[in-house]
Motif scaffolding. Sequence first.
Motif, PDB file in Angstrom:
ATOM      1  N   HIS A  63      35.205  46.135  39.861  1.00 22.56           N
ATOM      2  CA  HIS A  63      33.789  46.081  40.799  1.00 22.56           C
ATOM      3  C   HIS A  63      33.732  44.825  41.609  1.00 22.56           C
ATOM      4  O   HIS A  63      32.748  44.661  42.271  1.00 22.56           O
ATOM      5  CB  HIS A  63      32.498  46.784  40.290  1.00 22.56           C
ATOM      6  N   ASN A  64      34.635  43.756  41.034  1.00 21.96           N
ATOM      7  CA  ASN A  64      34.332  42.444  41.595  1.00 21.96           C
ATOM      8  C   ASN A  64      35.348  42.143  42.790  1.00 21.96           C
ATOM      9  O   ASN A  64      36.672  42.358  42.503  1.00 21.96           O
ATOM     10  CB  ASN A  64      34.328  41.583  40.492  1.00 21.96           C
ATOM     11  N   ALA A  65      34.962  42.165  43.933  1.00 19.28           N
ATOM     12  CA  ALA A  65      36.127  41.985  44.876  1.00 19.28           C
ATOM     13  C   ALA A  65      37.046  40.741  44.863  1.00 19.28           C
ATOM     14  O   ALA A  65      38.102  40.869  44.977  1.00 19.28           O
ATOM     15  CB  ALA A  65      35.658  41.820  46.252  1.00 19.28           C
ATOM     16  N   TRP A  66      36.286  39.495  44.468  1.00 21.72           N
ATOM     17  CA  TRP A  66      37.152  38.348  44.180  1.00 21.72           C
ATOM     18  C   TRP A  66      38.084  38.721  42.994  1.00 21.72           C
ATOM     19  O   TRP A  66      39.242  38.137  43.000  1.00 21.72           O
ATOM     20  CB  TRP A  66      36.276  37.228  43.785  1.00 21.72           C
ATOM     21  N   ALA A  67      37.799  39.294  41.988  1.00 22.94           N
ATOM     22  CA  ALA A  67      38.768  39.698  40.679  1.00 22.94           C
ATOM     23  C   ALA A  67      39.801  40.365  41.085  1.00 22.94           C
ATOM     24  O   ALA A  67      40.866  40.258  40.726  1.00 22.94           O
ATOM     25  CB  ALA A  67      37.963  40.317  39.738  1.00 22.94           C
ATOM     26  N   ARG A  68      39.503  41.323  41.857  1.00 22.15           N
ATOM     27  CA  ARG A  68      40.492  42.598  42.263  1.00 22.15           C
ATOM     28  C   ARG A  68      41.546  41.686  43.300  1.00 22.15           C
ATOM     29  O   ARG A  68      42.798  41.870  43.169  1.00 22.15           O
ATOM     30  CB  ARG A  68      39.702  43.528  43.413  1.00 22.15           C
ATOM     31  N   THR A  69      40.906  40.930  44.059  1.00 24.72           N
ATOM     32  CA  THR A  69      41.939  39.958  44.959  1.00 24.72           C
ATOM     33  C   THR A  69      42.775  38.879  44.155  1.00 24.72           C
ATOM     34  O   THR A  69      43.976  38.980  44.260  1.00 24.72           O
ATOM     35  CB  THR A  69      41.198  39.160  45.932  1.00 24.72           C
ATOM     36  N   PHE A  70      42.144  38.339  43.295  1.00 19.40           N
ATOM     37  CA  PHE A  70      42.738  37.297  42.240  1.00 19.40           C
ATOM     38  C   PHE A  70      43.802  38.211  41.633  1.00 19.40           C
ATOM     39  O   PHE A  70      45.121  37.535  41.468  1.00 19.40           O
ATOM     40  CB  PHE A  70      41.813  36.706  41.478  1.00 19.40           C
ATOM     41  N   LEU A  71      43.769  39.052  40.894  1.00 21.15           N
ATOM     42  CA  LEU A  71      44.809  39.819  40.016  1.00 21.15           C
ATOM     43  C   LEU A  71      45.882  40.449  41.023  1.00 21.15           C
ATOM     44  O   LEU A  71      46.852  40.600  40.531  1.00 21.15           O
ATOM     45  CB  LEU A  71      44.073  40.920  39.096  1.00 21.15           C
ATOM     46  N   SER A  72      45.295  40.875  42.133  1.00 19.09           N
ATOM     47  CA  SER A  72      46.507  41.296  43.007  1.00 19.09           C
ATOM     48  C   SER A  72      47.427  40.116  43.457  1.00 19.09           C
ATOM     49  O   SER A  72      48.832  40.310  43.371  1.00 19.09           O
ATOM     50  CB  SER A  72      45.913  41.911  44.218  1.00 19.09           C
ATOM     51  N   LEU A  73      46.754  39.009  43.477  1.00 18.68           N
ATOM     52  CA  LEU A  73      47.781  37.761  43.888  1.00 18.68           C
ATOM     53  C   LEU A  73      48.557  37.226  42.720  1.00 18.68           C
ATOM     54  O   LEU A  73      49.689  36.894  42.858  1.00 18.68           O
ATOM     55  CB  LEU A  73      46.838  36.511  44.232  1.00 18.68           C
ATOM     56  N   ALA A  74      48.261  37.512  41.354  1.00 18.50           N
ATOM     57  CA  ALA A  74      48.989  37.282  40.197  1.00 18.50           C
ATOM     58  C   ALA A  74      49.910  38.370  40.046  1.00 18.50           C
ATOM     59  O   ALA A  74      51.137  37.920  39.655  1.00 18.50           O
ATOM     60  CB  ALA A  74      47.805  37.428  38.922  1.00 18.50           C
ATOM     61  N   LEU A  75      49.742  39.676  40.413  1.00 18.94           N
ATOM     62  CA  LEU A  75      50.777  40.393  40.446  1.00 18.94           C
ATOM     63  C   LEU A  75      52.032  40.080  41.488  1.00 18.94           C
ATOM     64  O   LEU A  75      53.307  40.023  41.280  1.00 18.94           O
ATOM     65  CB  LEU A  75      50.326  41.789  41.056  1.00 18.94           C
ATOM     66  N   VAL A  76      51.471  39.674  42.674  1.00 19.35           N
ATOM     67  CA  VAL A  76      52.611  39.155  43.746  1.00 19.35           C
ATOM     68  C   VAL A  76      53.152  37.874  43.096  1.00 19.35           C
ATOM     69  O   VAL A  76      54.482  37.812  43.600  1.00 19.35           O
ATOM     70  CB  VAL A  76      51.757  39.174  45.192  1.00 19.35           C
ATOM     71  N   GLU A  77      52.632  37.124  42.553  1.00 20.86           N
ATOM     72  CA  GLU A  77      53.220  35.862  42.356  1.00 20.86           C
ATOM     73  C   GLU A  77      54.493  36.101  41.176  1.00 20.86           C
ATOM     74  O   GLU A  77      55.439  35.505  41.320  1.00 20.86           O
ATOM     75  CB  GLU A  77      52.045  35.133  41.497  1.00 20.86           C
ATOM     76  N   GLY A  78      54.032  36.970  40.328  1.00 23.22           N
ATOM     77  CA  GLY A  78      54.846  37.248  39.329  1.00 23.22           C
ATOM     78  C   GLY A  78      56.284  37.999  39.905  1.00 23.22           C
ATOM     79  O   GLY A  78      57.398  37.594  39.467  1.00 23.22           O
ATOM     80  N   ALA A  79      56.051  38.914  40.808  1.00 22.51           N
ATOM     81  CA  ALA A  79      57.278  39.645  41.397  1.00 22.51           C
ATOM     82  C   ALA A  79      57.910  38.664  42.181  1.00 22.51           C
ATOM     83  O   ALA A  79      59.158  38.728  42.297  1.00 22.51           O
ATOM     84  CB  ALA A  79      56.609  40.655  42.220  1.00 22.51           C
ATOM     85  N   THR A  80      57.345  37.859  42.921  1.00 23.87           N
ATOM     86  CA  THR A  80      58.098  36.752  43.966  1.00 23.87           C
ATOM     87  C   THR A  80      58.832  35.605  43.347  1.00 23.87           C
ATOM     88  O   THR A  80      59.736  35.189  43.434  1.00 23.87           O
ATOM     89  CB  THR A  80      57.211  36.541  45.187  1.00 23.87           C
ATOM     90  N   PHE A 140      44.835  38.249  33.724  1.00 26.85           N
ATOM     91  CA  PHE A 140      45.580  37.472  34.691  1.00 26.85           C
ATOM     92  C   PHE A 140      47.008  37.443  34.189  1.00 26.85           C
ATOM     93  O   PHE A 140      48.036  37.715  35.128  1.00 26.85           O
ATOM     94  CB  PHE A 140      45.061  36.097  34.817  1.00 26.85           C
ATOM     95  N   ALA A 141      47.533  36.976  32.909  1.00 26.48           N
ATOM     96  CA  ALA A 141      48.657  37.041  32.412  1.00 26.48           C
ATOM     97  C   ALA A 141      49.382  38.516  32.519  1.00 26.48           C
ATOM     98  O   ALA A 141      50.495  38.543  32.812  1.00 26.48           O
ATOM     99  CB  ALA A 141      48.976  36.230  31.087  1.00 26.48           C
ATOM    100  N   GLY A 142      48.538  39.274  32.258  1.00 23.66           N
ATOM    101  CA  GLY A 142      49.317  40.818  32.167  1.00 23.66           C
ATOM    102  C   GLY A 142      49.444  41.209  33.580  1.00 23.66           C
ATOM    103  O   GLY A 142      50.699  41.663  33.808  1.00 23.66           O
ATOM    104  N   PHE A 143      48.839  40.950  34.584  1.00 31.46           N
ATOM    105  CA  PHE A 143      49.243  41.122  35.902  1.00 31.46           C
ATOM    106  C   PHE A 143      50.288  40.586  36.483  1.00 31.46           C
ATOM    107  O   PHE A 143      51.136  41.038  37.257  1.00 31.46           O
ATOM    108  CB  PHE A 143      48.053  40.987  37.000  1.00 31.46           C
ATOM    109  N   MET A 144      50.221  39.195  36.004  1.00 27.50           N
ATOM    110  CA  MET A 144      51.463  38.528  36.528  1.00 27.50           C
ATOM    111  C   MET A 144      52.885  38.868  35.908  1.00 27.50           C
ATOM    112  O   MET A 144      53.756  38.842  36.663  1.00 27.50           O
ATOM    113  CB  MET A 144      51.308  36.983  36.184  1.00 27.50           C
ATOM    114  N   PHE A 145      52.749  39.116  34.643  1.00 26.40           N
ATOM    115  CA  PHE A 145      54.208  39.403  34.219  1.00 26.40           C
ATOM    116  C   PHE A 145      54.478  40.901  34.479  1.00 26.40           C
ATOM    117  O   PHE A 145      55.913  41.183  34.231  1.00 26.40           O
ATOM    118  CB  PHE A 145      54.057  39.239  32.614  1.00 26.40           C
TER     119      PHE A 145
END
Length: 406
Positions: A218-235, A349-354
């Motif tokens: 429910h936290n907009a910043w947390a959703r954005t941040f974890l999405s960025l972690a996902l993209v960082e891991g992929a790219t 954070f680490a989970g989304f990144m990996f």
Amino acid sequence: MKSPASPSPHALSPTVRRTIFLLSLATCSSMALQRICDPMLPELSRMFQAPISEVSQVISFFAIAYGLMQLFYGPVGDRFGKCRVVMLATIGCSVGSLLSALSADLPFLVAVRVGTALAAAAIIPLSLAWVGDVVHYEHRQETLARVGLGTMLGITAGQLFGGLLTDTLGWRWAFALMAAAFATVSFLLWQQLKHLEPVAPPAHAPVGFFRQLGQVAHNAWARTFLSLALVEGATVFGVLAVTAAHLHQVHHISLTLAGGTTALFGLGGMAYMATAKITIRRFGEVGLARYGGMGFGCAFLVIAFSPWWQLALPSCFVAGFGFAMFHNTMQAKATQLLPKARGTGVSLFAGFMFLGQSLGVLVLAELFNHFSSPSILGADALAVCALGLFLSRAIATRNATQADHA
């Protein structure tokens, strides 16, 4: 006569400094274990008579298991002690590395790598979370950079020794080396545990794990941040896994040279960690995110399209420096994602990144069967440039909002 200056109330004790050093050794071993298979892929493909896309499972399946286990280790570290869990995880990694060295076929190697990832998943996020518990935020990013020094050294060691030992003694010796490294680190951490004081609990008891996840959702910043972690891991981590194969196939250089070249990525990151205090004060979080992402992207454009492999040497170094600028900023923000349950927050954070890394490796390895590696690396580089610009703007917007509400 002036009285001697009193120590800073946030100064680190010798025990904390030694623990940070040992955690750096643990994170170094963990990252080396993740990256050690990168330069092995062509040799594993030849030995097991399987395409690159199939043998890349030793990397992608490792990352999937690693990412999924974050949801387990975050609460466990918060409850039973982060350093203790890290010590037990290094023992598991030592056993898993030994079994990897004894693998007789590809399915067994993949299975053992998955099992090793189940233990390795605890090391880096809980090390960062422990730093978040004992170091004031004013000095946290600089301290995280010290732990990150081990991580970047691990990237260098994994890439270098993975290629060198594969070309000389054989790929099994690379895993034997990892088994010995983890056994040493686990013993040192076990000795250090008796000197550590229990970390003080947060001012308010953390809510249940699933309620924490609800707060994040429910936290907009947390959703954005974890999405960025996902993209960082992929790219970022996705393209790093196939860089040695690109250099080997396009420029026809040995696996030792390809692995050694990509190992300069880790040296670039170490250079940032060594100058982190100055760099952080000079650029701030916004500048680190912006210029870090752009530095990585521009360097990989050179790696992708240069007709001379020698230009990959300085480019990998620059890419590593840029990545460390970007990732160190992400790590500092991750320690504040759930301050009342820091282990859970950093583990998310680490989970989304990996999870992103596993998806990135799978997708990029499959694209290798249909497109040229320069076009794949080039597209990925542009994506990282955009990621850096987006993160810098997101941080600036959040800082402005927090200032208005202060």
